[in-house]
Motif scaffolding. Structure first.
Motif, PDB file in Angstrom:
ATOM      1  N   ASP A  93       0.545  -1.761  -0.215  1.00  0.00           N
ATOM      2  CA  ASP A  93       0.259  -0.108  -0.134  1.00  0.00           C
ATOM      3  C   ASP A  93       0.769   1.653   0.224  1.00  0.00           C
ATOM      4  N   ASN A 104       0.748   4.298   0.923  1.00  0.00           N
ATOM      5  CA  ASN A 104       0.237   5.141   2.303  1.00  0.00           C
ATOM      6  C   ASN A 104       0.634   4.954   2.640  1.00  0.00           C
ATOM      7  N   LEU A 105       0.681   2.443   2.849  1.00  0.00           N
ATOM      8  CA  LEU A 105       1.502   2.385   4.394  1.00  0.00           C
ATOM      9  C   LEU A 105       3.759   2.621   4.261  1.00  0.00           C
ATOM     10  N   ASP A 132       4.458   4.848   2.255  1.00  0.00           N
ATOM     11  CA  ASP A 132       5.165   6.919   2.446  1.00  0.00           C
ATOM     12  C   ASP A 132       5.416   6.728   4.370  1.00  0.00           C
ATOM     13  N   LEU A 133       4.202   6.235   5.166  1.00  0.00           N
ATOM     14  CA  LEU A 133       4.069   5.520   6.688  1.00  0.00           C
ATOM     15  C   LEU A 133       5.298   5.464   7.351  1.00  0.00           C
ATOM     16  N   TYR A 134       6.139   3.915   6.561  1.00  0.00           N
ATOM     17  CA  TYR A 134       7.486   3.049   6.968  1.00  0.00           C
ATOM     18  C   TYR A 134       8.575   4.463   6.806  1.00  0.00           C
ATOM     19  N   ARG A 135       8.259   5.587   5.276  1.00  0.00           N
ATOM     20  CA  ARG A 135       9.603   6.554   5.397  1.00  0.00           C
ATOM     21  C   ARG A 135       9.371   7.616   6.758  1.00  0.00           C
ATOM     22  N   ILE A 136       8.550   7.992   6.655  1.00  0.00           N
ATOM     23  CA  ILE A 136       8.033   9.521   8.110  1.00  0.00           C
ATOM     24  C   ILE A 136       9.003   8.746   9.122  1.00  0.00           C
ATOM     25  N   TYR A 137       8.382   7.423   9.251  1.00  0.00           N
ATOM     26  CA  TYR A 137       8.976   6.916  11.252  1.00  0.00           C
ATOM     27  C   TYR A 137      10.713   6.331  10.551  1.00  0.00           C
ATOM     28  N   GLY A 138      11.075   6.308   9.094  1.00  0.00           N
ATOM     29  CA  GLY A 138      12.823   6.198   9.330  1.00  0.00           C
ATOM     30  C   GLY A 138      12.883   4.464   9.092  1.00  0.00           C
TER      31      GLY A 138
END
Ligand SMILES: Nc1ncnc2c1ncn2[C@@H]1O[C@H](COP(=O)(O)OP(=O)(O)OP(=O)(O)O)[C@@H](O)[C@H]1O
Ligand SMILES: [Mg+2]
Lengths: 269, 282
Positions: free
Chosen positions: B167, B169-170, B172-178
């Motif tokens: 997914d 968005n998921l 992206d989320l993983y990227r945001i959380y480094g």
């Protein structure tokens, strides 16, 4: 969510700076100008709504702040630098991992920091009870309703107590009753956590109810067209929703939005 | 609010649906069993009425008799075939998933090596097998290699597809959380790919049996440690048609067992969360 009750948020204009966008441009493929010269100062404790027509670059602004892409020019500066766990994000879809339980989904930000589950179990439990899902730790996302999935997503965004929470039309896909409920709950949460939120929405009513700053954006090129302040103090309840002041603010915001869209039409001609 | 009478009402439509479900449940087992029995009886009648000699088409009873009488030899061969099939499947899983993970790490790696995998897949194994037995001295290794070539591609292509289906968005989320590359693989891509992989595994299970049997035909006589394919060839030379059928029966049984086992594994791993494993309540 720290045990000591956080200090109340000072009034607008007395808040410490958190983040600043200075003259940010974003051009896609060298041709599509999604944002041009966007300036925005975010202070600690702000609840900012980004309001504007489709395609005005609201999502692009959020993605830039989230660090998912870089501005073509201009700068995004965090006061005191940015660390892992400073950001929480809620998308339009709940974006949960279907193979993981609710508690495991909320655990994700900590897991990616390399922290063991036992160490943060209490914080996960607290985040889940704050969104009213204390009995659903072991449930899988498919067993939840749309509104409940969104609550899990919100719990995940705030479990690390981030300095800034970004929300991109989080309630747009929900029915009105659920949306109102979640709006109220979101304000409750903000009261408890004293967090800073940037909230993207299409809805004038939602932006007035939730935020203390409304940033109205115009499209082609995407930019800030006006900023309004909502001086109604928190906590806000259903009474505010039916008050004359609310209607008046909605009217003003709606006018500002029409001006922004009118500008857009002139630009297109 | 006036309380409604707490009488369970089964209206006409619901009753009809319930009846249909009951019939469905029985029919799922009864129909295939019935058809099988009918087919065997027809087979038997055809042989008797046309007086077909047993060295052309044996009666079903004779096939079963042969299976029982020769069970020692045949079951030993079945074990050999099963071993080769399972080993090939294991190597296919390791190779297919390993390669897919590599592909997912680097687009260039995928661009460079995917064509090889496709060529290997589209070339019929019967035509490669003789070459393999020229270059590879060890018969077992040769058989394994043949079965592996047939079986690994569905696992590779399905797992690659799965690893790339995360997914957005998921991600992206993983990227945001480094998240690190390894964390993304372990916690996001591999779970996403699991249903795809299991689909590939089900296909590969059947294919590795086919690969093992075909390879044995090509490898020819092998003396000790011969599988079912060899037994079929051998019985064919002696015009022992009943034994050919008996060996065939065993191969089919192996195939069914493999399919059932992979289906069960898939169900157990996915039943909690994946749409494919969830029964609709309405
Ligand atoms: N990755 C991309 N590549 C090319 N163009 C893009 C990309 N992302 C966005 N755009 C363009 O940038 C402009 C702004 O897009 P953005 O998604 O930020 O708008 P938005 O305000 O969030 O709209 P909506 O309210 O519909 O979500 C649009 O014209 C869009 O087509
Ligand atoms: Mg958007």
């Amino acid at each position: 969510m720290s045990p000591a009750y956080p200090l109340p948020i000072p009034p607008l204009g007395h808040r410490k700076p958190l983040l600043e966008l200075g003259g940010v441009d974003k051009v896609f493929n060298g041709s599509v100008t999604a944002l041009q010269g966007m300036n925005l100062k975010v202070a600690q404790g702000d609840f900012i709504s980004l309001l504007g027509p489709s395609g005005c670059g609201k999502s692009t602004a959020l993605r830039l702040i989230a660090g998912l892409m870089r501005p073509s020019s201009g700068s995004i500066t965090w006061s005191g630098g940015q660390a892992q766990g400073d950001l929480g994000v809620v998308f339009q879809e709940p974006t949960l991992m279907p193979w993981a339980t609710v508690a495991q989904n909320v655990y994700l930000p900590f897991r990616l920091q390399g922290r063991p589950f036992q160490e943060v179990e209490d914080r996960i439990a607290r985040a889940l009870s704050l969104v009213g899902l204390e009995n659903f730790h072991k449930a899988y996302p498919r067993e939840l309703s749309g509104g409940m999935k969104m609550r899990v997503s919100i719990a995940r965004a705030m479990v690390t107590e981030p300095r800034l929470i970004l929300m991109d039309e989080p309630f747009a896909a929900l029915d009105e009753i659920t949306r109102h409920k979640l709006n109220n709950d979101l304000l409750d949460l903000r009261e408890k956590l004293q967090c800073t939120v940037i909230f993207v929405t299409h809805s004038v009513f939602e932006s007035v109810f939730l935020s203390d700053r409304i940033v109205v954006m115009a499209a082609r090129p995407g930019r800030v067209s006006a900023e309004l302040q909502v001086d109604e103090p928190y906590p806000r309840s259903e009474d505010f929703r039916t008050s004359a002041r609310y209607a008046e603010l909605c009217h003003m915001t709606s006018d500002a939005l029409h001006v922004a869209m009118g500008e857009h039409q002139e630009a297109a001609e | 609010m006036s309380a409604a009478p707490a009488k369970p009402i089964l209206d006409e439509e619901e009753a009809r649906l319930a009846r249909a479900r009951r019939i469905d449940r029985i029919g799922k087992w009864a129909m295939p069993a019935l058809m099988l029995i009918v087919a065997v009886i027809v087979w038997d009648r055809i042989v008797v009425i046309n007086e077909i000699p047993k060295y052309i088409l044996p009666r079903p009873g004779l096939v079963v008799e042969t299976l029982i009488n020769d069970f020692g030899t045949l079951s030993a061969s079945a074990v050999v075939t099963m071993q080769i099939t399972l080993m090939a499947l294991a190597v296919a899983v390791i190779g297919g998933v390993g390669l897919a993970v590599f592909f997912a790490q680097s687009r260039f790696f995928e661009m460079a090596f995917y064509p090889f995998a496709v060529i290997l897949q589209v070339t019929p194994v019967v035509s490669i097998a003789p070459l393999i037995f020229i270059y590879v001295d060890n018969r077992l290794v040769g058989l394994l290699l043949c079965a592996w070539i047939v079986a690994f591609f569905p696992i590779l292509s399905n797992t690659t597809l799965g690893l790339n289906s995360t997914d957005h968005n998921l991600r992206d989320l993983y990227r945001i959380y480094g998240a690190t590359r390894w964390q993304r693989l372990r916690y996001l891509q591999l779970p996403t790919a699991l249903p795809y992989f299991l689909g590939g595994l089900r296909i590969a299970g059947g294919l590795s049996l086919i690969g093992a049997v075909v390879a044995e035909y090509v490898a020819g006589t092998g003396g000790i440690g011969s599988g079912l394919a060899f037994r079929i060839l051998e019985a064919g030379y002696r015009l022992n048609i009943a034994r050919m059928f008996a060996a065939l029966l065993l191969i089919a049984a192996l195939g069914v067992v493999i399919f059932a086992a992979t289906s069960l594994l898939s169900h157990l791993l996915l039943r909690k969360w994946h749409e494919s494993a969830i029964k609709r309540e309405i």
